[in-house]
Design an enzyme around this catalytic site. Sequence first.
Site, PDB file in Angstrom:
ATOM      1  N   HIS A 176     -46.984 -70.202 -58.504  1.00 51.21           N
ATOM      2  CA  HIS A 176     -46.455 -69.059 -59.265  1.00 51.21           C
ATOM      3  C   HIS A 176     -46.454 -69.402 -60.766  1.00 51.21           C
ATOM      4  O   HIS A 176     -46.705 -68.543 -61.609  1.00 51.21           O
ATOM      5  CB  HIS A 176     -45.008 -68.742 -58.851  1.00 51.21           C
ATOM      6  CG  HIS A 176     -44.893 -67.926 -57.586  1.00 51.21           C
ATOM      7  ND1 HIS A 176     -45.582 -66.753 -57.392  1.00 51.21           N
ATOM      8  CD2 HIS A 176     -44.138 -68.104 -56.466  1.00 51.21           C
ATOM      9  CE1 HIS A 176     -45.260 -66.237 -56.203  1.00 51.21           C
ATOM     10  NE2 HIS A 176     -44.391 -67.047 -55.619  1.00 51.21           N
TER      11      HIS A 176
ATOM     12  N   HIS B  51     -46.724 -73.750 -53.170  1.00 48.69           N
ATOM     13  CA  HIS B  51     -46.568 -72.299 -53.343  1.00 48.69           C
ATOM     14  C   HIS B  51     -45.770 -71.981 -54.620  1.00 48.69           C
ATOM     15  O   HIS B  51     -46.192 -71.161 -55.433  1.00 48.69           O
ATOM     16  CB  HIS B  51     -45.888 -71.701 -52.111  1.00 48.69           C
ATOM     17  CG  HIS B  51     -45.533 -70.253 -52.258  1.00 48.69           C
ATOM     18  ND1 HIS B  51     -46.293 -69.241 -51.722  1.00 48.69           N
ATOM     19  CD2 HIS B  51     -44.504 -69.653 -52.905  1.00 48.69           C
ATOM     20  CE1 HIS B  51     -45.742 -68.076 -52.037  1.00 48.69           C
ATOM     21  NE2 HIS B  51     -44.652 -68.297 -52.749  1.00 48.69           N
ATOM     22  N   GLU B  52     -44.640 -72.631 -54.798  1.00 49.97           N
ATOM     23  CA  GLU B  52     -43.779 -72.324 -55.954  1.00 49.97           C
ATOM     24  C   GLU B  52     -44.450 -72.704 -57.269  1.00 49.97           C
ATOM     25  O   GLU B  52     -44.392 -71.961 -58.249  1.00 49.97           O
ATOM     26  CB  GLU B  52     -42.431 -73.042 -55.818  1.00 49.97           C
ATOM     27  CG  GLU B  52     -41.573 -72.565 -54.637  1.00 49.97           C
ATOM     28  CD  GLU B  52     -41.320 -71.059 -54.642  1.00 49.97           C
ATOM     29  OE1 GLU B  52     -41.252 -70.463 -55.734  1.00 49.97           O
ATOM     30  OE2 GLU B  52     -41.219 -70.470 -53.553  1.00 49.97           O
TER      31      GLU B  52
ATOM     32  N   GLU C 202     -47.471 -63.047 -54.229  1.00 48.78           N
ATOM     33  CA  GLU C 202     -47.038 -63.935 -53.150  1.00 48.78           C
ATOM     34  C   GLU C 202     -48.239 -64.480 -52.387  1.00 48.78           C
ATOM     35  O   GLU C 202     -48.325 -65.671 -52.104  1.00 48.78           O
ATOM     36  CB  GLU C 202     -46.105 -63.184 -52.188  1.00 48.78           C
ATOM     37  CG  GLU C 202     -44.665 -63.062 -52.671  1.00 48.78           C
ATOM     38  CD  GLU C 202     -44.043 -64.413 -52.967  1.00 48.78           C
ATOM     39  OE1 GLU C 202     -44.424 -65.417 -52.347  1.00 48.78           O
ATOM     40  OE2 GLU C 202     -43.198 -64.481 -53.859  1.00 48.78           O
TER      41      GLU C 202
HETATM   42 ZN   LIG Z   1     -43.329 -66.951 -53.745  1.00 53.36          ZN
END
Ligand SMILES: [Zn+2]
Length: 278
Positions: A150, A146-147, A207
């Site tokens: 980004h 997830h990170e 997100e």
């Molecule tokens: Zn996030």
Amino acid sequence: MSGFGKGVLGFLLARPLIALAIAAVVVGVLWLHSRHQKTPVTHREQSVGLTEAQQMQLGDEQYAKTLRKDRAQIVSSGPGYAEVQRVAKRIEAVAARDKPHFVWKVTLLRTNEANAYCLPGGKIVVYTGILPLTKNDAGLATVLGHEVAHATAEHVAERIERQHLTEVAAAIIAGGVAFTPSQYAHVIALLGVGGAAASLPFSRSQESEADHIGLVYMARAGYDPHQAVAFWKRMLKASQGKEPPEFASDHPSDKHRVEHIVAWLPEAERAYTANRSN
Ligand SMILES: [Zn+2]
């Protein structure tokens, strides 16, 4: 409209070629300032002003600052360290296919805060406080996927562009002074550095996109994507407690988040199977 305005308009209407040329120059200038590209995995069209090299510089400067400030907290041995290195290596290898120029590196910091983040350009910071929540390698792969998403989806550069701060950020990167202290603080807050009270959260859609890309990344890295559902369910439970983890405040895990992840599972399963048959 003033007489002058009318005159100019009349002039342009009478000479459509000149009007067209002016429009082309205006569009050309805007085009030069931002790159139009597609995000990995989700293939969303996006517009970003900072180059990859500029993003790396912005992230690297912030990373160096953090490591200087928290030097005493850097963990460089033990099972937590080994786990973070092991999982990050696999996630980074997958992300590097989308961003071959980024230089990936992960640092584990000893702090009770349950958080993790990835700076533009590939520098990752994990806090030991998140390890009890991630529980196992696949849980950590969910967070890192997830990170890192980004960063590969260039979400920070996109936010800088949307807030018309590209020139300010470029000046910061160049070490210039063409910005005010509040503009500087705003750009730094947009980096979303976990733990900084002033950091601005990513938008809901960013997100959600990081969830989607991250899920496919973890599967490509050889982690069972079903484990992501288990992780987000744990997060949902933890966020209902008295002291919700910091990661939960930036990543409010509601029923919809889990539902979306379940809906992306077939795509992630295909990536997982393709990875295993390789
Ligand atoms: Zn996030």
